[in-house]
Enzyme design. Sequence first.
Site, PDB file in Angstrom:
ATOM      1  N   SER A 162      -4.559   0.906   4.989  1.00 38.79           N
ATOM      2  CA  SER A 162      -5.966   1.135   5.452  1.00 38.79           C
ATOM      3  C   SER A 162      -6.361   2.668   6.154  1.00 38.79           C
ATOM      4  CB  SER A 162      -6.447  -0.097   6.532  1.00 38.79           C
ATOM      5  OG  SER A 162      -6.064  -1.114   5.977  1.00 38.79           O
TER       6      SER A 162
HETATM    7  N1  SAH Z   1      -2.168  -3.901   7.036  1.00 36.85           N
HETATM    8  C1  SAH Z   1      -1.508  -3.054   5.966  1.00 36.85           C
HETATM    9  C2  SAH Z   1      -2.575  -3.022   4.757  1.00 36.85           C
HETATM   10  C3  SAH Z   1      -2.605  -4.061   3.808  1.00 36.85           C
HETATM   11  S1  SAH Z   1      -3.567  -4.099   2.580  1.00 36.85           S
HETATM   12  C4  SAH Z   1      -1.217  -1.529   6.293  1.00 36.85           C
HETATM   13  O1  SAH Z   1      -1.158  -1.396   7.580  1.00 36.85           O
HETATM   14  O2  SAH Z   1      -0.802  -1.054   5.296  1.00 36.85           O
HETATM   15  C5  SAH Z   1      -3.461  -5.943   2.322  1.00 36.85           C
HETATM   16  C6  SAH Z   1      -2.107  -6.584   2.166  1.00 36.85           C
HETATM   17  O3  SAH Z   1      -2.610  -8.036   2.444  1.00 36.85           O
HETATM   18  C7  SAH Z   1      -1.589  -6.399   0.984  1.00 36.85           C
HETATM   19  O4  SAH Z   1      -0.395  -5.821   1.317  1.00 36.85           O
HETATM   20  C8  SAH Z   1      -1.637  -7.854   0.177  1.00 36.85           C
HETATM   21  O5  SAH Z   1      -0.628  -8.014  -0.388  1.00 36.85           O
HETATM   22  C9  SAH Z   1      -1.350  -8.803   1.479  1.00 36.85           C
HETATM   23  N2  SAH Z   1      -2.088  -9.960   1.348  1.00 36.85           N
HETATM   24  C10 SAH Z   1      -3.196 -10.618   0.576  1.00 36.85           C
HETATM   25  N3  SAH Z   1      -3.460 -11.825   0.414  1.00 36.85           N
HETATM   26  C11 SAH Z   1      -2.511 -12.279   1.362  1.00 36.85           C
HETATM   27  C12 SAH Z   1      -2.054 -13.549   1.807  1.00 36.85           C
HETATM   28  N4  SAH Z   1      -2.894 -14.545   1.500  1.00 36.85           N
HETATM   29  N5  SAH Z   1      -0.992 -13.668   2.394  1.00 36.85           N
HETATM   30  C13 SAH Z   1      -0.196 -12.752   3.146  1.00 36.85           C
HETATM   31  N6  SAH Z   1      -0.541 -11.367   2.796  1.00 36.85           N
HETATM   32  C14 SAH Z   1      -1.744 -11.230   1.746  1.00 36.85           C
END
Ligand code: SAH
Length: 223
Positions: free
Chosen positions: A68
């Site tokens: 993000s």
């Molecule tokens: N917080 C992260 C940004 C993540 S982007 C950072 O600091 O880099 C969103 C993430 O959520 C992705 O890696 C995706 O694979 C994960 N995601 C999406 N749906 C999910 C779910 N149901 N359970 C766990 N992770 C999930």
Amino acid sequence: MKAGIKQMLNTIAQEAEYTATYTGKSAFDTRVMQAMQEVDRAEFVPHYYKKHAYDNGPLPIGHGQTISQPYIVALMTDLMDTNSESIVLEIGTGSGYQAAVLSRIVKQVYTIEKVPELAEAAGNIFSRLGYDNIELHCANGYRGWQEKAPFDAIIVTAAASHIPPALVDQLKAGGRLVIPVGLPHMHQELMVVSKDEQGQTHTDSILAVAFVPLIDDDVSSGY
Ligand code: SAH
């Protein structure tokens, strides 16, 4: 402090001022800004994008996912309103950057990532850099992490189509859930669900955001 990090902090501070009318605050908590300074975003960005590590924008991390925007990481961390005693849960570890930032402020971070390759990469970074108050689990986080509940705060870093009821259940009284809600490529709002001492919740909408979707299709494989 690295020049890039200093510039990133200045940009976050400036954007916090610009968005004060939406968020209700013109500057983030000093603990949040301190954590943003301490955690080097370059460690969490794929090699190819290192030169953009301190830009105030999201970057691809593979598997169609993104790390993000720094301002959004700071804003969501601030909205969680945690302290050094807090136990928190993150859904969507991704690169691990948000979890690392939180780990500098709270007592314990639990984080769940659905994509095994991303979970493994983030876990390796946590070990290598010594982030030992982060526990990572590879699973669908839609139903939270019942064994570790309740939490002082929960952050979801992917956009949900609705507020997952299990996450509200797993909040302590006085706790806060920070979550983007909306459909992919449509209008999404960053929401804060607060649970009062009586267990009643109320929801505030903070500002419009753009997140990758929360994948909640196979909820049965969760908890
Ligand atoms: N917080 C992260 C940004 C993540 S982007 C950072 O600091 O880099 C969103 C993430 O959520 C992705 O890696 C995706 O694979 C994960 N995601 C999406 N749906 C999910 C779910 N149901 N359970 C766990 N992770 C999930």
